[in-house]
Enzyme design. Structure first.
Site, short mmCIF file in Angstrom:
data_model
loop_
_atom_site.label_atom_id
_atom_site.label_comp_id
_atom_site.label_asym_id
_atom_site.label_seq_id
_atom_site.Cartn_x
_atom_site.Cartn_y
_atom_site.Cartn_z
N TYR A 1 7.22 16.76 -62.12
CA TYR A 1 7.07 15.76 -63.30
C TYR A 1 6.96 15.84 -64.33
O TYR A 1 6.09 15.57 -65.14
CB TYR A 1 6.11 14.66 -62.42
CG TYR A 1 7.70 14.34 -60.87
CD1 TYR A 1 8.02 13.48 -60.85
CD2 TYR A 1 6.68 15.42 -59.71
CE1 TYR A 1 8.40 13.23 -60.19
CE2 TYR A 1 7.74 15.04 -58.79
CZ TYR A 1 8.53 13.84 -58.63
OH TYR A 1 9.36 13.82 -57.64
N TYR B 1 5.45 9.71 -48.31
CA TYR B 1 6.16 10.75 -49.05
C TYR B 1 6.48 11.95 -48.28
O TYR B 1 6.14 12.30 -47.44
CB TYR B 1 5.37 10.94 -50.40
CG TYR B 1 5.42 12.32 -51.34
CD1 TYR B 1 6.87 11.47 -52.56
CD2 TYR B 1 5.73 13.79 -50.84
CE1 TYR B 1 7.17 12.96 -53.13
CE2 TYR B 1 6.07 14.28 -51.76
CZ TYR B 1 6.90 14.14 -52.86
OH TYR B 1 7.98 15.61 -53.38
N LYS C 1 3.14 23.76 -46.24
CA LYS C 1 2.02 23.19 -47.23
C LYS C 1 1.02 25.02 -47.24
O LYS C 1 1.00 25.81 -47.40
CB LYS C 1 1.51 22.98 -47.80
CG LYS C 1 2.12 21.63 -48.05
CD LYS C 1 1.15 20.18 -48.70
CE LYS C 1 2.60 19.24 -49.23
NZ LYS C 1 2.44 19.52 -50.99
N1 PLP Z 1 6.07 16.18 -47.36
C1 PLP Z 1 4.85 15.49 -46.66
C2 PLP Z 1 4.17 14.81 -46.67
C3 PLP Z 1 4.49 15.84 -48.33
O1 PLP Z 1 3.60 15.95 -48.77
C4 PLP Z 1 5.56 16.88 -49.04
C5 PLP Z 1 4.86 17.10 -50.11
O2 PLP Z 1 3.73 17.42 -50.79
C6 PLP Z 1 6.35 17.32 -49.00
C7 PLP Z 1 7.09 16.69 -47.58
C8 PLP Z 1 7.40 18.64 -49.28
O3 PLP Z 1 7.11 19.52 -49.10
P1 PLP Z 1 7.48 20.29 -50.29
O4 PLP Z 1 6.18 19.89 -52.03
O5 PLP Z 1 7.27 21.62 -50.10
O6 PLP Z 1 8.81 20.23 -50.63
#
Ligand code: PLP
Length: 429
Positions: free
Chosen positions: A21, A149, A279
């Site tokens: 971003y 998200y 993560k």
């Molecule tokens: N799903 C959730 C709940 C997330 O918090 C995130 C990233 O912050 C993602 C999916 C996407 O994961 P990535 O950033 O490893 O692509």
């Protein structure tokens, strides 16, 4: 480029490196990190910051953990990567077995991929292909609640919050999905029957076109840091089951203990059809994610005219990432992680409790190792970063949200410093 001065590196960064971003050329200089150990980042100018972000929820054991370092170097001495098509290896096999053992009962099959967003793509593909294989080709949409998200690639973006979220820009180019309001806020707030009725009616109404419902269980993270009662997840399980719609839980942020349960689904005692992890899977060392599914989903796909899951990226089941993930899970098993998370929760409540009466603070919420201050106004990022770093802490607020999810190895004094920095950011906003 050894010997290049920090200011020269930052000039090159601004010219060439596109940050998440970020603008190009870079407008806001990032902080230059030279080392990270324990819960601290060392900056090029010698300052040390406690990482209140765990590197975006990932570094649960902190940095340079000797057990994780050893797992990585040992594996690097044997095999760093092999293609996963037609070949397999022990670290990935053992990791898959561990994940099946750890996650809610009934999830049996594991697709190891390379990022959270891709694991959502895989989960969506699993569900769409399941219905396609059963001849129900109209079932292609997803239902989700607002304020979510799920990542930055196209299917995940299509189920992110369509209004306040980061992806409003893409409206019109994304697959069309079904949105419902987010569940009423509050982990301990009573479950509202009217909301459940609305949820059930919407799933039933759209059942013929819905492949799956996808939600972040218990905590909606980057869409607004909102908590909800796990009772909504139990209801969702029953509602989707009754309507013939699959259920995906996105535990990329909540997995591996963050909310006080090993997986947030555990607060509700339910098993989704597909579970996404990422993560903290590798303790934040390497990029790896996973989509797990039940035999029902896998069996459905194998009955189709294309009886294989139509997905096969280059970097699947990487041995280095698998080994460090196994070591990270081993640390969780060895180190009473739940006691650590409870201790951090208590320290966050202690440190932030008084903020509820501070001018400009609209809400204070803490769950597990997650602390949130919601303000009346959006923060100014540059001022917020200065306020936090002046307190010796790294934070990355967004919109009106100042939040932290500390590494589980934080001492109480580190958590107190993090809470103090959050209050300092709130005070200057
Ligand atoms: N799903 C959730 C709940 C997330 O918090 C995130 C990233 O912050 C993602 C999916 C996407 O994961 P990535 O950033 O490893 O692509």
């Amino acid at each position: 480029m050894h010997g290049v001065r920090p200011d020269e590196l930052l000039a090159l960064d601004a010219r060439h490196v596109w940050h998440p971003y970020g603008a190009m050329p870079g407008k806001v200089a990032p902080l230059l990190v030279t080392e990270a150990a324990g819960v601290r980042l060392t900056l090029a100018d010698g300052r040390e910051l406690v990482d209140g972000m765990s590197s975006w929820w990932a570094a649960i054991h902190g940095y340079r953990h000797p057990v994780l370092d050893a797992a990585l170097t040992e594996q690097a001495g044997r095999m760093s990567h092999v293609m996963f098509g037609g070949l397999t290896h022990e670290p990935a096999i053992r990791l898959a077995r561990e994940l099946v053992d750890l996650t809610p009962d009934g999830l049996e099959h594991v697709f190891l991929c390379d990022s959270g967003s891709v694991s959502i793509e895989v989960a969506v593909k699993m569900c769409l292909q399941y219905w396609h294989s059963l001849g129900r080709r109209g079932k292609r949409k997803l239902l989700t609640w607002r304020g979510g998200y799920h990542g930055d690639t196209f299917h995940p973006m299509s189920v992110c919050d369509p209004d306040g979220g980061m992806h409003a820009l893409w409206r019109g180019t994304l697959p069309e999905q079904v949105f419902l309001p987010a569940p009423p806020a509050g982990f301990d707030a009573p479950v509202e029957q009217a909301y459940l009725d609305e949820l059930a009616a919407a799933v039933e109404r759209h059942a013929d076109e819905l492949a799956a419902v996808i939600v972040e269980p218990v905590v909606q993270g980057a869409g607004g840091m909102r908590f909800h009662n796990p009772g909504y997840l139990r209801a969702l399980r029953e509602i989707t089951e009754a309507a013939g719609v699959l259920l995906i839980f996105d535990e990329i942020a909540t997995g591996f203990g963050r909310t006080g349960a090993l997986f947030a689904a555990g607060h509700a005692g339910v098993t989704p059809d597909v579970l996404c992890l990422g993560k903290a899977l590798t303790g934040g060392y390497l990029t790896m994610a996973a989509a797990l599914c039940t035999p029902r989903v896998a069996d459905g796909i194998s009955q189709g005219e294309v009886p294989v899951l139509a997905h096969g990226p280059t970097f699947m089941g990487n041995p280095l990432a698998s080994s460090v993930a196994l070591a990270s899970i081993g640390l969780l098993r060895d180190r009473d992680w739940a006691a650590d998370v409870r201790r951090i929760e208590a320290a966050l409540i202690g440190g932030l409790g008084g903020a509820a009466t501070v001018d400009g603070v609209r809400d204070v919420r803490v769950l597990g190792a997650i602390g949130v201050l919601q303000l009346d106004h959006p923060v100014d990022m540059a001022a917020a970063t200065k306020a936090a770093t002046d307190c010796g802490v790294w934070l990355r607020p967004f919109r009106d949200l100042v939040y932290a999810m500390p590494p589980y190895v934080c001492e109480d004094a580190d958590v107190a410093a993090i809470a103090n920095a959050m209050l300092a950011v709130a005070a200057q906003a």
